[in-house]
Scaffold this motif. Structure first.
Motif, PDB file in Angstrom:
ATOM      1  N   PHE A  65       0.839  -1.195   0.000  1.00 50.27           N
ATOM      2  CA  PHE A  65       0.000   0.000   0.000  1.00 50.27           C
ATOM      3  C   PHE A  65       0.874   1.246   0.000  1.00 50.27           C
ATOM      4  O   PHE A  65       1.938   1.276   0.620  1.00 50.27           O
ATOM      5  CB  PHE A  65      -0.879   0.065   1.255  1.00 50.27           C
ATOM      6  N   GLN A  66       0.377   2.272  -0.654  1.00 47.01           N
ATOM      7  CA  GLN A  66       0.979   3.592  -0.605  1.00 47.01           C
ATOM      8  C   GLN A  66      -0.119   4.570  -0.167  1.00 47.01           C
ATOM      9  O   GLN A  66      -1.294   4.288  -0.312  1.00 47.01           O
ATOM     10  CB  GLN A  66       1.543   4.026  -1.968  1.00 47.01           C
ATOM     11  N   GLU A  67       0.299   5.732   0.328  1.00 46.07           N
ATOM     12  CA  GLU A  67      -0.607   6.784   0.803  1.00 46.07           C
ATOM     13  C   GLU A  67      -1.579   6.279   1.869  1.00 46.07           C
ATOM     14  O   GLU A  67      -2.783   6.495   1.809  1.00 46.07           O
ATOM     15  CB  GLU A  67      -1.349   7.461  -0.352  1.00 46.07           C
ATOM     16  N   VAL A  68      -1.015   5.635   2.879  1.00 47.42           N
ATOM     17  CA  VAL A  68      -1.781   5.196   4.043  1.00 47.42           C
ATOM     18  C   VAL A  68      -1.658   6.294   5.104  1.00 47.42           C
ATOM     19  O   VAL A  68      -0.535   6.672   5.453  1.00 47.42           O
ATOM     20  CB  VAL A  68      -1.220   3.873   4.614  1.00 47.42           C
ATOM     21  N   PRO A  69      -2.771   6.816   5.632  1.00 43.50           N
ATOM     22  CA  PRO A  69      -2.647   7.797   6.711  1.00 43.50           C
ATOM     23  C   PRO A  69      -1.918   7.168   7.899  1.00 43.50           C
ATOM     24  O   PRO A  69      -2.144   5.998   8.225  1.00 43.50           O
ATOM     25  CB  PRO A  69      -4.095   8.132   7.073  1.00 43.50           C
ATOM     26  N   ALA A  74      -1.719   1.454  12.776  1.00 39.74           N
ATOM     27  CA  ALA A  74      -1.996   0.590  13.923  1.00 39.74           C
ATOM     28  C   ALA A  74      -3.219  -0.295  13.709  1.00 39.74           C
ATOM     29  O   ALA A  74      -3.421  -1.252  14.450  1.00 39.74           O
ATOM     30  CB  ALA A  74      -2.191   1.442  15.179  1.00 39.74           C
ATOM     31  N   ARG A  75      -4.010  -0.013  12.700  1.00 36.65           N
ATOM     32  CA  ARG A  75      -5.233  -0.775  12.443  1.00 36.65           C
ATOM     33  C   ARG A  75      -5.092  -1.802  11.312  1.00 36.65           C
ATOM     34  O   ARG A  75      -5.965  -2.637  11.117  1.00 36.65           O
ATOM     35  CB  ARG A  75      -6.363   0.186  12.112  1.00 36.65           C
ATOM     36  N   LEU A  76      -4.015  -1.735  10.547  1.00 36.96           N
ATOM     37  CA  LEU A  76      -3.887  -2.578   9.354  1.00 36.96           C
ATOM     38  C   LEU A  76      -3.952  -4.070   9.669  1.00 36.96           C
ATOM     39  O   LEU A  76      -4.588  -4.832   8.932  1.00 36.96           O
ATOM     40  CB  LEU A  76      -2.597  -2.247   8.602  1.00 36.96           C
ATOM     41  N   GLU A  77      -3.297  -4.517  10.726  1.00 43.47           N
ATOM     42  CA  GLU A  77      -3.316  -5.951  11.041  1.00 43.47           C
ATOM     43  C   GLU A  77      -4.722  -6.419  11.402  1.00 43.47           C
ATOM     44  O   GLU A  77      -5.151  -7.494  10.975  1.00 43.47           O
ATOM     45  CB  GLU A  77      -2.311  -6.276  12.139  1.00 43.47           C
ATOM     46  N   TRP A 116      -7.581  -5.036  10.427  1.00 36.67           N
ATOM     47  CA  TRP A 116      -8.423  -4.970   9.233  1.00 36.67           C
ATOM     48  C   TRP A 116      -8.106  -6.079   8.242  1.00 36.67           C
ATOM     49  O   TRP A 116      -8.976  -6.525   7.505  1.00 36.67           O
ATOM     50  CB  TRP A 116      -8.254  -3.632   8.526  1.00 36.67           C
ATOM     51  N   SER A 117      -6.838  -6.520   8.197  1.00 34.64           N
ATOM     52  CA  SER A 117      -6.413  -7.439   7.141  1.00 34.64           C
ATOM     53  C   SER A 117      -6.179  -8.876   7.597  1.00 34.64           C
ATOM     54  O   SER A 117      -6.223  -9.796   6.781  1.00 34.64           O
ATOM     55  CB  SER A 117      -5.115  -6.928   6.509  1.00 34.64           C
ATOM     56  N   GLY A 118      -5.851  -9.085   8.868  1.00 32.48           N
ATOM     57  CA  GLY A 118      -5.470 -10.417   9.323  1.00 32.48           C
ATOM     58  C   GLY A 118      -4.071 -10.796   8.869  1.00 32.48           C
ATOM     59  O   GLY A 118      -3.679 -11.961   8.944  1.00 32.48           O
ATOM     60  N   MET A 119      -3.297  -9.832   8.403  1.00 24.81           N
ATOM     61  CA  MET A 119      -1.951 -10.078   7.902  1.00 24.81           C
ATOM     62  C   MET A 119      -0.940  -9.333   8.777  1.00 24.81           C
ATOM     63  O   MET A 119      -1.315  -8.468   9.560  1.00 24.81           O
ATOM     64  CB  MET A 119      -1.848  -9.608   6.440  1.00 24.81           C
ATOM     65  N   THR A 120       0.328  -9.671   8.634  1.00 29.29           N
ATOM     66  CA  THR A 120       1.396  -8.958   9.331  1.00 29.29           C
ATOM     67  C   THR A 120       1.656  -7.653   8.589  1.00 29.29           C
ATOM     68  O   THR A 120       1.851  -7.660   7.375  1.00 29.29           O
ATOM     69  CB  THR A 120       2.686  -9.805   9.359  1.00 29.29           C
ATOM     70  N   ALA A 121       1.669  -6.546   9.316  1.00 26.97           N
ATOM     71  CA  ALA A 121       1.875  -5.233   8.696  1.00 26.97           C
ATOM     72  C   ALA A 121       3.254  -4.695   9.048  1.00 26.97           C
ATOM     73  O   ALA A 121       3.674  -4.738  10.197  1.00 26.97           O
ATOM     74  CB  ALA A 121       0.799  -4.262   9.157  1.00 26.97           C
ATOM     75  N   VAL A 122       3.945  -4.194   8.030  1.00 24.30           N
ATOM     76  CA  VAL A 122       5.237  -3.539   8.192  1.00 24.30           C
ATOM     77  C   VAL A 122       5.113  -2.195   7.485  1.00 24.30           C
ATOM     78  O   VAL A 122       4.717  -2.145   6.323  1.00 24.30           O
ATOM     79  CB  VAL A 122       6.377  -4.374   7.557  1.00 24.30           C
ATOM     80  N   SER A 123       5.439  -1.113   8.200  1.00 25.14           N
ATOM     81  CA  SER A 123       5.203   0.205   7.609  1.00 25.14           C
ATOM     82  C   SER A 123       6.450   1.070   7.610  1.00 25.14           C
ATOM     83  O   SER A 123       7.411   0.809   8.332  1.00 25.14           O
ATOM     84  CB  SER A 123       4.078   0.917   8.377  1.00 25.14           C
ATOM     85  N   ALA A 124       6.401   2.115   6.785  1.00 23.53           N
ATOM     86  CA  ALA A 124       7.464   3.119   6.704  1.00 23.53           C
ATOM     87  C   ALA A 124       6.790   4.472   6.512  1.00 23.53           C
ATOM     88  O   ALA A 124       6.105   4.690   5.500  1.00 23.53           O
ATOM     89  CB  ALA A 124       8.401   2.819   5.542  1.00 23.53           C
ATOM     90  N   VAL A 125       6.968   5.365   7.471  1.00 24.86           N
ATOM     91  CA  VAL A 125       6.328   6.683   7.412  1.00 24.86           C
ATOM     92  C   VAL A 125       7.099   7.576   6.444  1.00 24.86           C
ATOM     93  O   VAL A 125       8.304   7.772   6.585  1.00 24.86           O
ATOM     94  CB  VAL A 125       6.255   7.329   8.816  1.00 24.86           C
ATOM     95  N   ALA A 126       6.382   8.086   5.470  1.00 25.14           N
ATOM     96  CA  ALA A 126       6.991   8.959   4.466  1.00 25.14           C
ATOM     97  C   ALA A 126       6.785  10.432   4.795  1.00 25.14           C
ATOM     98  O   ALA A 126       7.621  11.263   4.476  1.00 25.14           O
ATOM     99  CB  ALA A 126       6.407   8.658   3.087  1.00 25.14           C
TER     100      ALA A 126
END
Length: 168
Positions: free
Chosen positions: A44-48, A53-56, A58-68
């Protein structure tokens, strides 16, 4: 050498906005739709930033993020942005890239981020493109990142990357 088969999906979430603009944000619905058929990786791109903190959940998947782009405000910023998503976009809530990984993929090592538009590059390009001061400031504020992780799929370790590029 054995091949690796992965279902990979990418989506610029546009902060949950729609096109044409509706004035209503659909971020959670978009995330759930992207993972509905069980992909191995979603980029995903352009995630607020507030949504990371809600992605896991909502998705049931492991989330790894990078703040741009760092957010300028807290909960009030989110409410203001929801009232005028077209005008405010990421200005108050910031934005990030995020990789969602199937639970069968094991994260190996630390996630990495590489800035694609560091200051020396921006200076040279801004002069060459004759960018205005406002355009230069916008470009500096909105970092472009390539986010990368190593994941293990059975016996193989592979690199998965996600980037939010500029159209120019």
């Amino acid at each position: 050498m054995a091949s690796v088969s992965l279902l990979v999906r990418t989506w610029n979430l546009f902060h949950g906005r729609t096109s044409p603009p509706s004035g209503v944000l659909h971020l959670e619905r978009m995330v759930r739709m992207a993972v509905d058929d069980g992909p191995d990786v979603v980029a995903f791109q352009e995630v607020p930033v507030w949504a990371l903190a809600r992605l896991e959940a909502w998705s049931g998947m492991t989330a790894v993020s990078a703040v741009a782009m760092l957010p300028l405000g807290g909960p009030l910023a989110r409410k203001l942005t929801e009232r005028s998503p077209r005008r405010l976009r990421s200005l108050l809530t910031g934005q990030a890239n995020a990789l969602l990984l199937s639970r069968r993929l094991e994260l190996v090592g630390r996630p990495r981020s590489i800035r694609l538009n560091p200051e020396p590059f921006r200076s040279v390009e801004a002069r060459a493109r004759r960018l205005s001061l406002q355009e230069r400031l916008d470009w500096a504020w909105n970092r472009r990142l390539c986010q990368a992780v190593h994941v293990r799929d059975r016996m193989r370790v592979i690199v998965v990357a996600n980037l939010h590029a500029t159209k120019d």
